[in-house]
Design a protein around this motif. Structure first.
Motif, PDB file in Angstrom:
ATOM      1  N   SER A  90      33.355  54.436 -51.034  1.00 49.01           N
ATOM      2  CA  SER A  90      32.770  54.440 -49.458  1.00 49.01           C
ATOM      3  C   SER A  90      34.081  54.381 -48.602  1.00 49.01           C
ATOM      4  O   SER A  90      33.658  54.404 -47.355  1.00 49.01           O
ATOM      5  CB  SER A  90      32.156  53.051 -49.423  1.00 49.01           C
ATOM      6  OG  SER A  90      31.027  52.931 -50.268  1.00 49.01           O
ATOM      7  N   ASN A 112      32.275  47.492 -55.460  1.00 50.50           N
ATOM      8  CA  ASN A 112      31.053  47.306 -54.720  1.00 50.50           C
ATOM      9  C   ASN A 112      30.192  46.237 -55.531  1.00 50.50           C
ATOM     10  O   ASN A 112      29.774  46.161 -56.624  1.00 50.50           O
ATOM     11  CB  ASN A 112      30.273  48.512 -54.870  1.00 50.50           C
ATOM     12  CG  ASN A 112      29.049  48.409 -53.958  1.00 50.50           C
ATOM     13  OD1 ASN A 112      28.466  47.482 -53.868  1.00 50.50           O
ATOM     14  ND2 ASN A 112      28.377  49.557 -53.680  1.00 50.50           N
ATOM     15  N   ALA A 130      24.555  44.440 -45.760  1.00 53.38           N
ATOM     16  CA  ALA A 130      25.209  45.590 -46.686  1.00 53.38           C
ATOM     17  C   ALA A 130      26.048  44.877 -47.716  1.00 53.38           C
ATOM     18  O   ALA A 130      26.463  43.709 -47.599  1.00 53.38           O
ATOM     19  CB  ALA A 130      26.029  46.426 -45.955  1.00 53.38           C
ATOM     20  N   ARG A 163      32.372  53.525 -44.893  1.00 50.23           N
ATOM     21  CA  ARG A 163      31.013  54.039 -44.690  1.00 50.23           C
ATOM     22  C   ARG A 163      30.005  52.917 -45.467  1.00 50.23           C
ATOM     23  O   ARG A 163      30.477  52.862 -46.563  1.00 50.23           O
ATOM     24  CB  ARG A 163      30.807  55.281 -44.897  1.00 50.23           C
ATOM     25  CG  ARG A 163      31.548  56.429 -44.427  1.00 50.23           C
ATOM     26  CD  ARG A 163      31.368  57.620 -44.574  1.00 50.23           C
ATOM     27  NE  ARG A 163      31.541  58.054 -46.255  1.00 50.23           N
ATOM     28  CZ  ARG A 163      32.714  58.448 -46.682  1.00 50.23           C
ATOM     29  NH1 ARG A 163      33.680  58.835 -45.803  1.00 50.23           N
ATOM     30  NH2 ARG A 163      32.978  58.640 -47.917  1.00 50.23           N
ATOM     31  N   PHE A 164      29.202  52.593 -44.809  1.00 48.51           N
ATOM     32  CA  PHE A 164      27.958  51.824 -45.406  1.00 48.51           C
ATOM     33  C   PHE A 164      26.667  52.639 -45.144  1.00 48.51           C
ATOM     34  O   PHE A 164      26.000  52.885 -44.133  1.00 48.51           O
ATOM     35  CB  PHE A 164      27.855  50.490 -44.678  1.00 48.51           C
ATOM     36  CG  PHE A 164      28.983  49.683 -44.700  1.00 48.51           C
ATOM     37  CD1 PHE A 164      29.131  48.778 -46.092  1.00 48.51           C
ATOM     38  CD2 PHE A 164      29.933  49.570 -43.940  1.00 48.51           C
ATOM     39  CE1 PHE A 164      29.979  47.893 -46.047  1.00 48.51           C
ATOM     40  CE2 PHE A 164      31.319  48.744 -44.176  1.00 48.51           C
ATOM     41  CZ  PHE A 164      31.111  47.875 -45.222  1.00 48.51           C
ATOM     42  N   PRO A 165      25.985  52.801 -46.430  1.00 53.74           N
ATOM     43  CA  PRO A 165      24.704  53.594 -46.085  1.00 53.74           C
ATOM     44  C   PRO A 165      23.517  52.916 -45.800  1.00 53.74           C
ATOM     45  O   PRO A 165      23.684  51.307 -45.895  1.00 53.74           O
ATOM     46  CB  PRO A 165      24.505  54.257 -47.551  1.00 53.74           C
ATOM     47  CG  PRO A 165      25.297  53.421 -48.596  1.00 53.74           C
ATOM     48  CD  PRO A 165      26.602  52.996 -47.505  1.00 53.74           C
ATOM     49  N   HIS A 166      22.766  53.370 -45.170  1.00 53.89           N
ATOM     50  CA  HIS A 166      21.421  52.595 -44.867  1.00 53.89           C
ATOM     51  C   HIS A 166      21.362  51.525 -43.796  1.00 53.89           C
ATOM     52  O   HIS A 166      20.870  50.619 -43.580  1.00 53.89           O
ATOM     53  CB  HIS A 166      20.554  51.884 -46.018  1.00 53.89           C
ATOM     54  CG  HIS A 166      20.451  52.693 -47.198  1.00 53.89           C
ATOM     55  ND1 HIS A 166      19.715  53.795 -46.999  1.00 53.89           N
ATOM     56  CD2 HIS A 166      21.147  52.746 -48.812  1.00 53.89           C
ATOM     57  CE1 HIS A 166      19.633  54.356 -48.309  1.00 53.89           C
ATOM     58  NE2 HIS A 166      20.585  53.884 -49.299  1.00 53.89           N
ATOM     59  N   ASP A 168      21.066  52.418 -40.581  1.00 52.09           N
ATOM     60  CA  ASP A 168      20.172  52.599 -39.709  1.00 52.09           C
ATOM     61  C   ASP A 168      18.964  51.480 -39.866  1.00 52.09           C
ATOM     62  O   ASP A 168      17.801  51.351 -38.878  1.00 52.09           O
ATOM     63  CB  ASP A 168      19.575  54.078 -39.695  1.00 52.09           C
ATOM     64  CG  ASP A 168      20.687  54.957 -39.470  1.00 52.09           C
ATOM     65  OD1 ASP A 168      21.572  54.546 -38.738  1.00 52.09           O
ATOM     66  OD2 ASP A 168      20.604  56.079 -39.819  1.00 52.09           O
ATOM     67  N   ASP A 169      18.843  51.020 -41.227  1.00 47.53           N
ATOM     68  CA  ASP A 169      17.461  50.133 -41.383  1.00 47.53           C
ATOM     69  C   ASP A 169      17.627  48.753 -40.559  1.00 47.53           C
ATOM     70  O   ASP A 169      16.370  48.293 -40.293  1.00 47.53           O
ATOM     71  CB  ASP A 169      17.478  49.752 -42.984  1.00 47.53           C
ATOM     72  CG  ASP A 169      17.108  50.918 -43.871  1.00 47.53           C
ATOM     73  OD1 ASP A 169      16.740  51.820 -43.187  1.00 47.53           O
ATOM     74  OD2 ASP A 169      17.469  50.773 -45.033  1.00 47.53           O
ATOM     75  N   ASN A 197      28.740  54.268 -36.348  1.00 46.30           N
ATOM     76  CA  ASN A 197      28.172  53.339 -37.443  1.00 46.30           C
ATOM     77  C   ASN A 197      29.114  53.150 -38.674  1.00 46.30           C
ATOM     78  O   ASN A 197      28.531  52.838 -39.613  1.00 46.30           O
ATOM     79  CB  ASN A 197      26.604  53.560 -37.771  1.00 46.30           C
ATOM     80  CG  ASN A 197      25.756  53.305 -36.713  1.00 46.30           C
ATOM     81  OD1 ASN A 197      25.964  52.743 -35.594  1.00 46.30           O
ATOM     82  ND2 ASN A 197      24.713  54.136 -36.827  1.00 46.30           N
ATOM     83  N   GLU A 198      30.170  53.085 -38.569  1.00 47.50           N
ATOM     84  CA  GLU A 198      31.458  52.844 -39.548  1.00 47.50           C
ATOM     85  C   GLU A 198      32.233  51.691 -38.944  1.00 47.50           C
ATOM     86  O   GLU A 198      32.290  51.439 -38.193  1.00 47.50           O
ATOM     87  CB  GLU A 198      32.157  54.130 -39.594  1.00 47.50           C
ATOM     88  CG  GLU A 198      31.267  55.371 -40.176  1.00 47.50           C
ATOM     89  CD  GLU A 198      32.249  56.889 -40.453  1.00 47.50           C
ATOM     90  OE1 GLU A 198      31.663  57.481 -41.317  1.00 47.50           O
ATOM     91  OE2 GLU A 198      33.270  56.751 -39.771  1.00 47.50           O
TER      92      GLU A 198
END
Length: 307
Positions: A90, A112, A130, A163-166, A168-169, A197-198
């Motif tokens: 990430s 992680n 997250a 970077r962190f996925p999801h 947007d939730d 969004n990082e």
């Protein structure tokens, strides 16, 4: 020293394989201590990896007791690391990053914590949205993939991007996600996210995304001294009334028992009298009384002399 460390790791894996409960075992072994967990990743990677190639990212297959966590490892040359940077896991590490103290080759371990994140990292008034991710750098001598000396980074160009996925939730839910960087002894630093969004950083560590925790319900008001005094007085009156009521009830029960006993005794006396000499009876009110119908012994004078 290396022989002792290898046996230590083998014993640890043996214990993990026979553990009946992963969560309870990890908690007992590490006490949810992030530094101890990073030490385990370091030692386990050295035990599980043999002759890794420089520049290749290796996923570390963790024991089943650590299900939900992920760890990976890469060895890089400092010269190429300075000129090209690194883009693994990430983290996107830009060029012109210098490891301190300088080593010809370094090893980077990426972590992680997944669904274990809140067990190892907790924050008052904030909630993790997250997983906690982190990376640690070590020297990498020829004798072992990961050395024991920890390294720091000095950035002379762009910052390191995480970077962190999801994410947007959690956007658009009346909350603003923020970056958090965890430090030693439970310390942390909160920063704003970038427009992409990082999260960004200039050093190593552990990172995540947080939002403010919902407010807790208001606590029950503490009774004032006057209310406490009235409460004690009410309890005292209730206690006295209860004792009096109990004594009255006990007295009534004793009287009822005595009456029953007395009636039973009278009936027994009547039955016994009926078995003896039979007497005529007559009624006086509601009570039946015995009555003798004749005189059993005639009276006579003991002396015939009459004055």
């Amino acid at each position: 020293m290396e022989f002792f460390k290898s046996w230590h790791i083998l014993w640890l894996l043996f214990s993990l394989s026979f553990s009946s409960s992963s969560s309870s075992f990890v908690q007992a072994l590490y006490g949810y201590d992030p530094e101890s967990l990073s030490t385990f990743f370091h030692d386990y990677a050295n035990t599980s990896l043999r002759n890794p190639h420089t520049g290749t990212l290796y996923n570390i297959s963790l024991p089943a007791n650590f299900s939900g966590m992920e760890a990976s490892f890469v060895r890089v040359l400092s010269a190429k690391f300075w000129s090209r940077g690194a883009n693994f896991s990430s983290f996107q590490i830009p060029p012109r990053v210098i490891p301190m103290p300088y080593r010809r080759r370094l090893a980077i371990v990426f972590e992680n914590l997944g669904n274990w994140s809140s067990s190892y990292y907790q924050m008052s008034n904030y909630t993790l949205v997250a997983p906690v991710v982190g990376f640690m750098a070590y020297d990498s001598p020829n004798a072992t993939p990961i050395g024991n000396q920890k390294l720091n980074f000095t950035t002379q160009g762009d910052p390191i991007t995480i970077r962190f996925p999801h994410i947007d939730d959690v956007q658009g839910k009346n909350v603003t996600p923020k970056c958090v960087q965890f430090g030693a002894a439970g310390s942390f630093e909160i920063k704003n996210m970038t427009k992409e969004n990082e999260c960004i950083t200039h050093g190593l560590g552990h990172f995540s995304i947080v939002v403010p925790s919902p407010p807790r319900p208001a606590p029950t008001p503490t009774p004032t001294p006057e209310k406490k005094k009235r409460h004690r007085k009410g309890l005292g009156k209730g206690f006295v009334v209860g004792i009096v009521f109990g004594l009255v009830l006990l007295g009534l029960v004793m009287i009822a028992i005595f009456k029953l006993w007395w009636r039973k005794k009278l009936k027994a006396m009547e039955k016994q009298s009926e078995k003896d000499v039979a007497f005529d009876t007559f009624w006086v009110g509601r009570s039946k009384m015995p009555s003798a119908s004749m005189t059993r012994t005639q009276p006579y004078l003991e002396h015939e002399y009459v004055p």
